[in-house]
Structure formats: C-alpha cells, structure tokens
Design a protein around this motif. Structure first.
Motif, PDB file in Angstrom:
ATOM      1  N   LYS A   1       0.834  -1.195   0.000  1.00 16.69           N
ATOM      2  CA  LYS A   1       0.000   0.000   0.000  1.00 16.69           C
ATOM      3  C   LYS A   1       0.872   1.249   0.000  1.00 16.69           C
ATOM      4  O   LYS A   1       1.889   1.317   0.677  1.00 16.69           O
ATOM      5  N   ASN A   2       0.459   2.211  -0.759  1.00 18.87           N
ATOM      6  CA  ASN A   2       1.193   3.476  -0.843  1.00 18.87           C
ATOM      7  C   ASN A   2       2.679   3.237  -1.086  1.00 18.87           C
ATOM      8  O   ASN A   2       3.529   3.976  -0.609  1.00 18.87           O
ATOM      9  N   SER A   3       3.000   2.190  -1.809  1.00 13.25           N
ATOM     10  CA  SER A   3       4.398   1.822  -1.978  1.00 13.25           C
ATOM     11  C   SER A   3       5.031   2.571  -3.140  1.00 13.25           C
ATOM     12  O   SER A   3       4.436   2.701  -4.194  1.00 13.25           O
ATOM     13  N   ILE A   4       6.240   3.039  -2.893  1.00 15.82           N
ATOM     14  CA  ILE A   4       7.006   3.672  -3.962  1.00 15.82           C
ATOM     15  C   ILE A   4       7.859   2.595  -4.600  1.00 15.82           C
ATOM     16  O   ILE A   4       8.668   1.953  -3.939  1.00 15.82           O
ATOM     17  N   SER A   5       7.677   2.332  -5.876  1.00 18.39           N
ATOM     18  CA  SER A   5       8.455   1.291  -6.534  1.00 18.39           C
ATOM     19  C   SER A   5       9.932   1.670  -6.513  1.00 18.39           C
ATOM     20  O   SER A   5      10.291   2.847  -6.468  1.00 18.39           O
TER      21      SER A   5
ATOM     22  N   PHE B   1       7.205   6.661   6.000  1.00 18.32           N
ATOM     23  CA  PHE B   1       6.333   6.128   7.040  1.00 18.32           C
ATOM     24  C   PHE B   1       4.975   5.740   6.444  1.00 18.32           C
ATOM     25  O   PHE B   1       4.472   6.386   5.523  1.00 18.32           O
ATOM     26  N   ASP B   2       4.405   4.665   6.993  1.00 19.14           N
ATOM     27  CA  ASP B   2       3.144   4.099   6.492  1.00 19.14           C
ATOM     28  C   ASP B   2       3.284   3.644   5.042  1.00 19.14           C
ATOM     29  O   ASP B   2       2.326   3.701   4.268  1.00 19.14           O
ATOM     30  N   GLN B   3       4.475   3.199   4.687  1.00 18.42           N
ATOM     31  CA  GLN B   3       4.747   2.621   3.372  1.00 18.42           C
ATOM     32  C   GLN B   3       5.226   1.189   3.575  1.00 18.42           C
ATOM     33  O   GLN B   3       5.834   0.873   4.601  1.00 18.42           O
ATOM     34  N   TYR B   4       4.988   0.350   2.602  1.00 15.92           N
ATOM     35  CA  TYR B   4       5.447  -1.027   2.706  1.00 15.92           C
ATOM     36  C   TYR B   4       6.027  -1.464   1.376  1.00 15.92           C
ATOM     37  O   TYR B   4       5.435  -1.249   0.337  1.00 15.92           O
TER      38      TYR B   4
END
Length: 248
Positions: A60-64, A210-213
């Motif tokens: 979720k909300n992940s930056i590749s 933060f709040d990234q996975y």
C-alpha cells in the motif's frame, strides 16, 4: 469465528509481512482449506496478496524501487538533515556500518574527520570516504547489484556475520506496522545481519517512508534503537511510531 480469524491473519501480516498456510493452520486450529478460503476472501477485499503456500501484505502506498540517481532527486534537503543527525551521533573511535541508500550517502558529508572505522557494502559510499586519512574503510564484497550499487548475497553475508559495530545506519523503502521493509530480499538479509550485530541499531527514513510497505520485511521496528527522520514528519505519525521505538 470467520471475522476473528481474518483479524488474526491480518495481525500476523502486520507483524511479519508474510504468512504461510501451514503456520496459520497451526495458529488458528483449522484445516488448510479453511485458511485458503480466508486468504481468498481477504485478497478479494484487497487486504493481502496470495502467493504459493501463503500470502504477503498488500503493498500500500508503496514507492516502486527507482534507480539510485532518480532517488537522489527526491527529498534532498530532508535526507541531508537526517544524515547530519547521524553524523552527530558518531564518536571518535567508533566502528560504524553505513548501508546503501541515497540518505546514507550524505552521512560522510557531515562527519568531522574523527578516527573511526567505517564498514559498508555500498560502492558509492566507499568511493566517497576511502581517501579520508582518519577513516579505516572496509568494503564488504559479494555479488554486485547494479540498481543500488551494492554488494549482496551469500559471500557478503558471510563477512557481515563476523563483523560487530558500535552503530549501524540502514536505509529503508518503508516502515509500516512493526516492520521495516526494502525492495530486495538479498539486501534486506544483509541489513538484518548487521543490525543484529550492532550495539546501536538505527534506521534512517525521511518522512515519506512512514506508512509505506515494500516487498521484503527485514526487521522489527521495536527492536531498533531509534528511527532517524526529518522535521517534516507529522506529529500524528511520530506519535504512532513512538509507541514502538524512539523517533529522532
């Protein structure tokens, strides 16, 4: 019963990032078929991703993972602020590990030339610091990963297993729940080893992490000495993660 099983499964994912059908079956006391049905329903709710033999967290909300040169252009001031905080924690005589990353890259810019030993698996960090007279710089070898210009794999991990450091500064692609994650499992394995071998364990992460996975969970936040971040972090996010570790 089904709802409580779903909650338990999601809690396990929060803790570990991945779960297996076998471990869930043993934990919940149900059949393989029941676990698989639960995972299918949770996937349909967009809460996880099923893989062979289990599931991993929904990214979720992940930056590749971008190329290193692209990452350098994002949050530059924040990264320098964090690097300066890291450098201020280094004392004369320390042995430190600096992991790869575009935030950790800046740590050397703020060191005061103390007599220290620096261990790294990052080629750019090695190149930047190897000619400073007071630094004893050790480069961990292994298989070269072009995307991050880092040495990883079995040979690198053998060396890391034998190294003890006063402080380890490790970058991350994301912090979420109680997990620190990265985009590459081989890098993550090495980072886990050196964090275990460090007296003081630091994750460096600008506020956007933060709040990234990301793909691979390599450490628990509550096992860290601190997370070092920048002043743009919100009070709500800071308070949330301060229940797990110190936020600097």
């Amino acid at each position: 019963m089904k709802e409580s099983r779903h909650v338990a499964i999601l809690q396990e994912l929060d803790k570990h990032g991945v779960v297996s059908v076998k471990s869930l079956k043993d934990m919940l006391g149900v059949t393989d078929m029941t676990v698989r049905r639960d995972l299918i329903e949770l996937e349909e709710q967009d809460l996880l991703v099923r893989v062979h033999g289990g599931a991993h967290r929904k990214v979720k909300n992940s930056i590749s993972e971008a190329l290193r040169t692209e990452k350098h252009m994002v949050h530059m001031e924040e990264k320098q602020e964090i690097a300066q905080k890291c450098a201020q924690m280094v004392n004369d005589g320390d042995t430190i590990f600096i992991g790869s990353g575009t935030t950790t890259d800046y740590i050397g810019d703020f060191l005061n030339g103390q007599k220290i030993s620096i261990v790294t698996n990052s080629l750019p960090i090695f190149e930047k610091l190897k000619d400073v007279a007071n630094y004893d710089v050790i480069l961990i070898g292994g298989r070269y990963r072009v995307k991050t210009q880092t040495f990883v794999g079995q040979f690198a991990n053998r060396l890391l297993n034998d190294i003890k450091v006063n402080k380890a500064f490790i970058g991350t692609n994301g912090l979420d729940g109680n997990t620190v994650s990265t985009a590459n499992e081989e890098e993550g394995m090495g980072e886990r080893i050196i964090l275990d071998n460090a007296i003081e364990k630091y994750i460096v992460a600008d506020h956007s992490k933060f709040d990234q996975y990301s793909f691979y969970s390599f450490y628990d936040i509550d096992q860290l000495t601190a997370v070092i971040t920048d002043s743009a972090i919100t009070e709500d996010v800071k308070a949330k993660y301060q229940t797990l570790t110190t936020i600097l």
